[in-house]
Design a protein around this motif. Sequence first.
Motif, short mmCIF file in Angstrom:
data_model
loop_
_atom_site.label_atom_id
_atom_site.label_comp_id
_atom_site.label_asym_id
_atom_site.label_seq_id
_atom_site.Cartn_x
_atom_site.Cartn_y
_atom_site.Cartn_z
N GLY A 19 47.99 42.89 41.46
CA GLY A 19 48.23 43.78 40.32
C GLY A 19 48.11 43.05 39.00
O GLY A 19 47.42 43.51 38.08
N THR A 126 55.99 29.34 35.51
CA THR A 126 56.66 29.96 34.36
C THR A 126 57.10 31.36 34.74
O THR A 126 56.32 32.11 35.33
N VAL A 128 58.95 35.05 33.65
CA VAL A 128 59.42 35.95 32.58
C VAL A 128 60.91 36.16 32.83
O VAL A 128 61.30 36.71 33.87
N THR A 161 54.96 42.09 38.52
CA THR A 161 55.80 41.14 39.26
C THR A 161 56.13 41.61 40.67
O THR A 161 56.85 40.92 41.39
N GLY A 293 57.60 37.75 53.37
CA GLY A 293 56.87 38.88 52.78
C GLY A 293 57.80 40.04 52.45
O GLY A 293 58.46 40.59 53.34
N ARG A 295 58.17 43.76 51.36
CA ARG A 295 57.38 45.00 51.25
C ARG A 295 57.86 45.87 50.11
O ARG A 295 57.11 46.60 49.50
N ARG A 381 51.03 50.29 47.64
CA ARG A 381 51.47 48.90 47.51
C ARG A 381 50.42 47.90 47.98
O ARG A 381 50.52 46.71 47.68
N VAL A 382 49.39 48.33 48.73
CA VAL A 382 48.44 47.36 49.29
C VAL A 382 47.59 46.72 48.18
O VAL A 382 47.43 47.27 47.10
N ALA A 386 46.33 47.64 44.46
CA ALA A 386 47.02 46.91 43.38
C ALA A 386 46.02 46.37 42.36
O ALA A 386 46.27 46.40 41.15
C1 LIG Z 1 54.50 41.31 55.52
C2 LIG Z 1 53.60 42.07 54.64
C3 LIG Z 1 52.35 42.44 55.10
C4 LIG Z 1 51.49 43.13 54.27
N1 LIG Z 1 50.24 43.40 54.70
C5 LIG Z 1 49.31 43.77 53.80
C6 LIG Z 1 47.94 43.71 54.13
O1 LIG Z 1 47.56 43.36 55.25
N2 LIG Z 1 47.05 44.03 53.16
C7 LIG Z 1 47.43 44.42 51.90
O2 LIG Z 1 46.56 44.69 51.06
N3 LIG Z 1 48.73 44.50 51.57
C8 LIG Z 1 49.67 44.14 52.47
N4 LIG Z 1 50.99 44.12 52.12
C9 LIG Z 1 51.41 44.63 50.80
C10 LIG Z 1 50.99 43.72 49.67
O3 LIG Z 1 50.97 42.38 50.05
C11 LIG Z 1 51.86 43.85 48.41
O4 LIG Z 1 52.36 45.13 48.26
C12 LIG Z 1 50.97 43.43 47.25
O5 LIG Z 1 50.83 42.03 47.31
C13 LIG Z 1 51.47 43.90 45.93
O6 LIG Z 1 50.73 43.25 44.90
P1 LIG Z 1 51.43 42.96 43.52
O7 LIG Z 1 50.48 42.20 42.70
O8 LIG Z 1 52.00 44.23 42.99
O9 LIG Z 1 52.71 42.08 43.89
P2 LIG Z 1 52.82 40.62 44.52
O10 LIG Z 1 51.70 40.33 45.42
O11 LIG Z 1 54.21 40.56 45.05
O12 LIG Z 1 52.69 39.66 43.25
C14 LIG Z 1 53.70 39.57 42.28
C15 LIG Z 1 53.58 38.23 41.58
O13 LIG Z 1 54.52 38.17 40.50
C16 LIG Z 1 55.14 36.90 40.49
N5 LIG Z 1 56.44 37.07 39.81
C17 LIG Z 1 57.52 37.74 40.24
N6 LIG Z 1 58.49 37.70 39.31
C18 LIG Z 1 58.01 36.99 38.26
C19 LIG Z 1 58.54 36.62 37.00
N7 LIG Z 1 59.76 36.99 36.61
N8 LIG Z 1 57.78 35.88 36.17
C20 LIG Z 1 56.52 35.49 36.55
N9 LIG Z 1 55.97 35.82 37.74
C21 LIG Z 1 56.71 36.58 38.58
C22 LIG Z 1 55.25 36.55 41.96
O14 LIG Z 1 55.42 35.16 42.14
C23 LIG Z 1 53.91 37.06 42.50
O15 LIG Z 1 52.90 36.10 42.40
C24 LIG Z 1 51.90 43.48 52.95
C25 LIG Z 1 53.15 43.11 52.48
C26 LIG Z 1 54.00 42.40 53.31
C27 LIG Z 1 55.30 41.97 52.78
#
Ligand SMILES: Cc1cc2nc3c(=O)[nH]c(=O)nc-3n(C[C@H](O)[C@H](O)[C@H](O)COP(=O)(O)OP(=O)(O)OC[C@H]3O[C@@H](n4cnc5c(N)ncnc54)[C@H](O)[C@@H]3O)c2cc1C
Length: 401
Positions: A19, A126, A128, A161, A293, A295, A381-382, A386
């Motif tokens: 995302g 770093t 937030v 995040t 992980g 979810r 959420r995938v 994202a």
């Molecule tokens: C076990 C499991 C299996 C899954 N299987 C799949 C799959 O096969 N395929 C798929 O597409 N999705 C899958 N998902 C879902 C998917 O991984 C997540 O929903 C997806 O990664 C969401 O992307 P995101 O960028 O919103 O969040 P995230 O990937 O969680 O990224 C958020 C980022 O923000 C950073 N962050 C958090 N707080 C702060 C802060 N205060 N300051 C700075 N940085 C911060 C974190 O370190 C992280 O790098 C799975 C999830 C889990 C848990």
Amino acid sequence: MTRKPESDYDVVVAGGGAGGVGAALGAACAGAKVLLVEKYGFLGGAATNAQVLAYCGFFQQGPNPIKAVGGAADLVLDELRRLGLNCDPYRSPTTMNWIILLEPEAVKLALDRVLEANGVDVLLHTRVAAATRTADRIESVTLAGMDGRTRVTAEAFVDGTGDANLSLVAGVPCRIGNAEGQLQAISSPIRIGGRDMSKPIDRAAIKAAFAKYNADGRWPSARDDGGIYTEVPNTGEMWWMMFDHPLPDLSSASFTKAERAARDAAHDYVALLRKEVPGFENAYLVQTGPQIGIRESRHPAARYELTGADLATGRQRDDGVAKAAWPMEDHSVAGKPKYTSIGGDGWASIPLDALRAKGLDNLFYAGRTIGADPLAYASIRVMGTAFATGDAAGQAAAQAV
Ligand SMILES: Cc1cc2nc3c(=O)[nH]c(=O)nc-3n(C[C@H](O)[C@H](O)[C@H](O)COP(=O)(O)OP(=O)(O)OC[C@H]3O[C@@H](n4cnc5c(N)ncnc54)[C@H](O)[C@@H]3O)c2cc1C
């Protein structure tokens, strides 16, 4: 595009998962000066911090893969291809859905490169940590990094995040889990090396081994299907998800308990494969984590909450900015995912208002922070989706400047 001379950036993106990276690229490609802030020492979010090694949501369900996500995500896939990763759609034999298999070191490097090539400033290590705001705008964020605390001003902000940490510190009301506060299960995928590649993985033998283990083993698995496994591209390693756990709340104590349990179970499970499953005699645990992980956690209030009905009917809207195409994959019961297909043409519109904070004019959501009810959340959420919501949030943030 006009930035106030006193602002440090046009757009600050919190979080470097799919995302956040999508948002940073979307905003930068729209001409904005962008800072992306990530708490770990690498980008990728769950793909690199929790061993989630498949991009889902790039393609619609069905016999042939129809692409549902492009834009910023294509920049990332092109970079991954340059690093030797085959990003062609792969049909999962377990779920029959189309995915893109990942190798985590390629993801880290590709994201470094693609952000640099598109002029995004990045701060790793770093976090937030705080935000200052007026009634309807965020004015600045406080970053906690290796050099202490610094304040950064910007015209617009994106919360990528995953856990809505920027929204939380900005005082946006957040729902935890579903209406009853129940969270989707957490899981700990692991990587295994040393398997005899000349032998196919014997699911029946894994199931039989766990049927015995679950009777008196220390970490009975909630799965009775041998788990989900694939091969990690270009490595000969096996990726395996067998450990799922209900998460009672978002306290550090609960996460500590879960992290310790997952690590302990990973060692037990690999020892079990070595002992019971042909081809695993010399297998070893390559890696857990770096973290378990997650979810689901917090859902910050958005101007529109996408609904399960929107997705089940494949609702298409004029104000759509991204497509939701992954089936709603609900993990309310640990180890027993339930799938509900997307209706209509196989995709549903995600409107801009789902990416906009309620009550704050310059805060946008990317990835799993966007507005969605529990059923719709199980799809959006995938990581493929994202990237798409991130891209749209970044573009909207740049236009809001
Ligand atoms: C076990 C499991 C299996 C899954 N299987 C799949 C799959 O096969 N395929 C798929 O597409 N999705 C899958 N998902 C879902 C998917 O991984 C997540 O929903 C997806 O990664 C969401 O992307 P995101 O960028 O919103 O969040 P995230 O990937 O969680 O990224 C958020 C980022 O923000 C950073 N962050 C958090 N707080 C702060 C802060 N205060 N300051 C700075 N940085 C911060 C974190 O370190 C992280 O790098 C799975 C999830 C889990 C848990």
